[in-house]
Scaffold this motif. Structure first.
Motif, mmCIF file in Angstrom:
data_model
loop_
_atom_site.group_PDB
_atom_site.id
_atom_site.type_symbol
_atom_site.label_atom_id
_atom_site.label_comp_id
_atom_site.label_asym_id
_atom_site.label_seq_id
_atom_site.Cartn_x
_atom_site.Cartn_y
_atom_site.Cartn_z
ATOM 1 N N VAL A 152 1.019 -1.357 -0.082
ATOM 2 C CA VAL A 152 0.017 0.008 -0.112
ATOM 3 C C VAL A 152 0.943 1.192 -0.010
ATOM 4 O O VAL A 152 0.525 2.251 -0.493
ATOM 5 N N HIS A 153 2.019 1.319 0.699
ATOM 6 C CA HIS A 153 2.794 2.547 0.784
ATOM 7 C C HIS A 153 3.852 2.518 -0.116
ATOM 8 O O HIS A 153 4.230 3.903 -0.290
ATOM 9 N N ASN A 154 4.373 1.333 -0.748
ATOM 10 C CA ASN A 154 5.410 1.653 -1.863
ATOM 11 C C ASN A 154 5.110 1.472 -3.181
ATOM 12 O O ASN A 154 5.999 1.426 -3.873
ATOM 13 N N HIS A 155 4.082 0.840 -3.394
ATOM 14 C CA HIS A 155 3.522 0.452 -4.662
ATOM 15 C C HIS A 155 2.301 1.395 -5.058
ATOM 16 O O HIS A 155 1.148 1.039 -4.837
ATOM 17 N N PRO A 156 2.511 2.330 -5.896
ATOM 18 C CA PRO A 156 1.122 3.250 -6.074
ATOM 19 C C PRO A 156 0.074 2.472 -7.066
ATOM 20 O O PRO A 156 -1.016 2.677 -6.812
ATOM 21 N N ARG A 157 0.366 1.456 -7.686
ATOM 22 C CA ARG A 157 -0.591 0.588 -8.408
ATOM 23 C C ARG A 157 -0.633 -0.684 -7.926
ATOM 24 O O ARG A 157 -1.215 -1.627 -8.257
ATOM 25 N N TYR A 158 -0.749 -0.655 -6.515
ATOM 26 C CA TYR A 158 -0.905 -1.895 -5.670
ATOM 27 C C TYR A 158 -2.419 -2.539 -6.042
ATOM 28 O O TYR A 158 -3.583 -1.718 -6.178
ATOM 29 N N GLU A 159 -2.448 -3.902 -5.817
ATOM 30 C CA GLU A 159 -3.749 -4.606 -5.924
ATOM 31 C C GLU A 159 -4.741 -3.841 -4.885
ATOM 32 O O GLU A 159 -4.659 -3.687 -3.820
ATOM 33 N N PRO A 160 -5.933 -3.395 -5.474
ATOM 34 C CA PRO A 160 -6.884 -2.587 -4.575
ATOM 35 C C PRO A 160 -7.367 -3.368 -2.998
ATOM 36 O O PRO A 160 -7.311 -2.847 -2.258
ATOM 37 N N ASP A 161 -7.305 -4.648 -3.346
ATOM 38 C CA ASP A 161 -7.790 -5.479 -2.242
ATOM 39 C C ASP A 161 -6.850 -5.496 -1.083
ATOM 40 O O ASP A 161 -7.387 -5.677 0.154
ATOM 41 N N ALA A 162 -5.580 -5.335 -1.351
ATOM 42 C CA ALA A 162 -4.490 -5.181 -0.235
ATOM 43 C C ALA A 162 -4.833 -4.059 0.841
ATOM 44 O O ALA A 162 -4.618 -4.461 2.062
ATOM 45 N N LEU A 163 -5.536 -3.008 0.378
ATOM 46 C CA LEU A 163 -5.852 -2.143 1.594
ATOM 47 C C LEU A 163 -6.897 -2.580 2.336
ATOM 48 O O LEU A 163 -6.922 -2.543 3.599
ATOM 49 N N TYR A 164 -7.921 -3.320 1.981
ATOM 50 C CA TYR A 164 -9.093 -3.956 2.600
ATOM 51 C C TYR A 164 -8.317 -5.046 3.466
ATOM 52 O O TYR A 164 -8.703 -5.309 4.698
ATOM 53 N N LEU A 165 -7.549 -5.779 2.958
ATOM 54 C CA LEU A 165 -6.846 -6.970 3.957
ATOM 55 C C LEU A 165 -5.760 -6.203 4.841
ATOM 56 O O LEU A 165 -5.706 -6.798 6.034
ATOM 57 N N LEU A 166 -5.396 -5.344 4.425
ATOM 58 C CA LEU A 166 -4.520 -4.453 5.571
ATOM 59 C C LEU A 166 -5.359 -4.205 6.620
ATOM 60 O O LEU A 166 -5.223 -4.249 7.840
ATOM 61 N N GLY A 167 -6.352 -3.843 6.306
ATOM 62 C CA GLY A 167 -7.562 -3.289 7.523
ATOM 63 C C GLY A 167 -7.843 -4.447 8.186
ATOM 64 O O GLY A 167 -8.050 -4.517 9.530
ATOM 65 N N ARG A 168 -8.140 -5.620 7.433
ATOM 66 C CA ARG A 168 -8.378 -6.745 8.399
ATOM 67 C C ARG A 168 -7.216 -7.231 9.247
ATOM 68 O O ARG A 168 -7.352 -7.534 10.293
ATOM 69 N N SER A 169 -6.025 -6.953 8.780
ATOM 70 C CA SER A 169 -4.759 -7.480 9.659
ATOM 71 C C SER A 169 -4.810 -6.405 10.849
ATOM 72 O O SER A 169 -4.415 -6.862 11.911
ATOM 73 N N TYR A 170 -4.826 -5.249 10.375
ATOM 74 C CA TYR A 170 -5.015 -4.318 11.671
ATOM 75 C C TYR A 170 -6.106 -4.625 12.855
ATOM 76 O O TYR A 170 -5.835 -4.665 14.037
ATOM 77 N N HIS A 171 -7.268 -5.091 12.347
ATOM 78 C CA HIS A 171 -8.328 -5.789 13.116
ATOM 79 C C HIS A 171 -8.132 -6.682 13.870
ATOM 80 O O HIS A 171 -8.293 -6.591 15.184
ATOM 81 N N PHE A 172 -7.217 -7.754 13.345
ATOM 82 C CA PHE A 172 -7.064 -8.920 14.072
ATOM 83 C C PHE A 172 -5.805 -8.383 15.358
ATOM 84 O O PHE A 172 -5.665 -9.208 16.223
ATOM 85 N N ALA A 173 -5.216 -7.521 14.931
ATOM 86 C CA ALA A 173 -4.147 -6.924 15.880
ATOM 87 C C ALA A 173 -4.685 -5.813 16.873
ATOM 88 O O ALA A 173 -3.892 -5.406 17.641
ATOM 89 N N TYR A 174 -6.125 -5.770 16.848
ATOM 90 C CA TYR A 174 -6.666 -4.916 17.693
ATOM 91 C C TYR A 174 -6.161 -3.364 17.642
ATOM 92 O O TYR A 174 -6.423 -2.431 18.479
#
Length: 550
Positions: A89-111
């Motif tokens: 998300v931070h280093n690849h301007p054309r990242y796979e869009p769902d990576a942002l959603y999955l980053l949110g899920r990862s933060y979610h699991f980490a409280y």
């Protein structure tokens, strides 16, 4: 184990057993092998491959992305996915869009709920990604707010991992106990009894049982034939409060997507399971969990059949006078939502219904809820989230309560676990424990040395935390004492001037081994007391000497 679905990039992602990666032999990673394992949902195996591949190509977007996906679908530690999705998300301007959603899920699991909300809201604003994730993001946003609120009011509970007699490095899950906690039956994906490893790296599931001896669960054993078979998966999905009726789910040559019932014989051994009729097992639907009341007259079960409110719903059927099951009735919007509901469980007194749901006020995934029976209106009312830390952002399912309501049994992923789903006994500390009465009489071993009972001093120490439970004195006239304690191990010290100190350990066991009264006589030894020796043998009279002749 039946698999519960998280939609990431329109893939069905599941949780599988985790081996300790460092213990495996290091082999050269192969992109084709990694890809095949990923396709087979063998996320632990794929993770090992992709981690090695990433060492050679640290900027490879596909490897970073799939490592994150693998971490989210193993029980290693889901928050380990964070740096891989952050890198995208931070280093690849054309990242796979769902990576942002999955980053949110990862933060979610980490409280890290605030970070999760930022990622979810940005993903929603961008409007790019899979349709499933775009549909789910509002639900995940609400789950974060639910979690923040629930964590303000944590439950006063204590988790006890049931240890190596029950748990392994593999998935051990969905525990069931009868109301008296005399045995534990559960599912495990350990390589026991010839269990075959499947393409996803998992072993086939089987049913295991552990009986209680002296308040302790003994080494769990494969329940064996006829419940377990040599092919496919078998899972226990319900148990009556008496422990005499077991509900099962089979995924093998015997069937798939149906509920079976097995009765115990007089020795407590379960007989061959019989499939329930079509009032329960629908022709075009899947029935995946169930609970039966102690009188055997009502079954609550989960199904995705037509007529539900969305996903899997909880249904109810009553036994007819003919012995067959009546037409199933949906439990309605008080219980069911447009999301998935699962694992109904009825308390031993029949007044509380527990179930899991992705809807209502979930913290994320499945949470456990409870409802009370309204005697006046004859219905279940007011679903309430059981609360944190029983519920977490992980999937929390299949809660089983003891007869007293002080103990619950769940399977969970926790830091102190053996590496995967483990079975825990949860103590609700605000519920009073059962108490045992330790009683007896104090006397002197020397009958000539009298005891002044007013001077006897008894101290009771809890061995678990060295807390002084209390100081006691016996009855001044009779020397009888009474000590009331909950289950535990205690050091009991008795002191009196002129007598030697007397100490002993006393175990007060619980579960089905619990005793309301324990008798213990105490004999004190006077200072300087010398035990009388054995009586001297009687002297043998001398034989009269014979006179010499002459």
């Amino acid at each position: 184990m039946r698999l519960y679905l998280l939609t990431f990039l329109c893939l069905f992602l599941f949780s599988f057993p985790v081996q300790i990666l460092a213990q495996k032999a290091v082999v050269k990673a192969d992109p084709a092998v990694a890809n095949q394992k990923f396709i087979d949902n063998n996320f632990e195996g794929a993770l090992e491959e992709y981690l090695q591949l990433l060492e050679k190509e640290p900027e490879n977007e596909k490897y970073n992305y799939r490592i994150g996906v693998c971490y989210l679908n193993t029980n290693i530690n889901r928050k380990k996915a964070i740096p891989y999705f952050e890198a995208l998300v931070h280093n690849h301007p054309r990242y796979e869009p769902d990576a942002l959603y999955l980053l949110g899920r990862s933060y979610h699991f980490a409280y890290r709920f605030d970070d999760a909300l930022k990622a979810y809201n940005q993903f929603k604003k961008d409007g790019k990604g899979s349709s499933g994730n775009l549909k789910d993001v509002d639900r995940e946003i609400q789950n974060c707010y639910n979690a923040k609120e629930l964590m303000k009011f944590p439950l006063d509970v204590t988790f006890e991992n049931l240890g190596k007699n029950i748990n392994t490095q593999y998935d051990d899950y969905w525990p069931f106990i009868p109301s008296d906690e005399s045995f534990l039956v559960f599912n495990s994906k350990r390589p026991d009894g010839g269990a075959v490893m499947e393409m996803n790296g998992d072993y086939a599931s089987g049913v295991f049982v552990s009986k209680v001896s002296n308040g302790v669960f003994t080494k769990a054993k494969n329940i064996g034939h006829p419940i377990n078979t040599s092919e496919g998966d078998e899972e226990v999905i319900g148990l009556s409060a008496s422990g005499e009726t077991m509900l099962l789910y089979y995924d093998n040559m015997q069937g798939v997507g149906d509920i079976y019932l097995a009765e115990a014989d007089k020795k407590g051994n379960f007989k061959k399971a019989d499939i329930l009729d079509q009032s329960i097992n629908s022709v075009n639907g899947f029935e995946i969990s169930a609970a039966i009341t102690n009188d055997g007259m009502t079954i609550y079960f989960t199904s995705d059949r037509k007529g539900g409110l969305g996903g899997t719903d909880i249904w109810m059927s009553r036994k007819l006078p003919t012995g067959h099951w009546g037409e199933a009735t949906n439990m309605g919007p008080e219980v069911n939502t447009d999301m998935d509901e699962d694992f109904p469980s009825v308390s031993p007194d029949g007044k509380t219904l527990y179930f899991s749901s992705k809807g209502h006020t979930s913290m994320g995934g499945y949470d456990i809820f409870k409802m009370e029976w309204d005697e006046v209106n004859q219905k279940w009312t007011n679903p309430k989230n059981l609360g944190y830390p029983i519920n977490t952002p992980e999937d929390n399912m299949n809660f089983r309560i003891s007869e007293t309501g002080r103990f619950g049994y769940i399977s969970a992923i926790r830091d102190e676990g053996f590496g995967n789903l483990d079975i825990y006994r949860v103590t609700f500390n605000n519920v009073e424990p059962k108490y045992s009465i330790l009683k007896g009489r104090i006397s002197s071993i020397d009958t000539l040395k009298k005891i002044n009972y007013s001077d006897v001093f008894i101290t009771v120490i809890n061995d678990k935390n060295q807390e002084n439970i209390g100081n006691y004195v016996p009855n001044s006239n009779t020397g009888k004492y009474v000590i009331i304690v909950p289950p535990g191990v205690y050091s009991i010290n008795v002191e009196m001037s002129g007598f030697q100190p007397y100490s002993f350990k006393q175990s007060v066991v619980d579960k089905s081994s619990f005793k309301t009264e324990i008798d213990r006589e105490i004999k004190l030894l006077p200072v300087g007391y010398v035990a009388p020796g054995p009586p001297a043998p009687p002297k043998t009279p001398a034989s009269p000497q014979k006179k010499k002749a002459g």
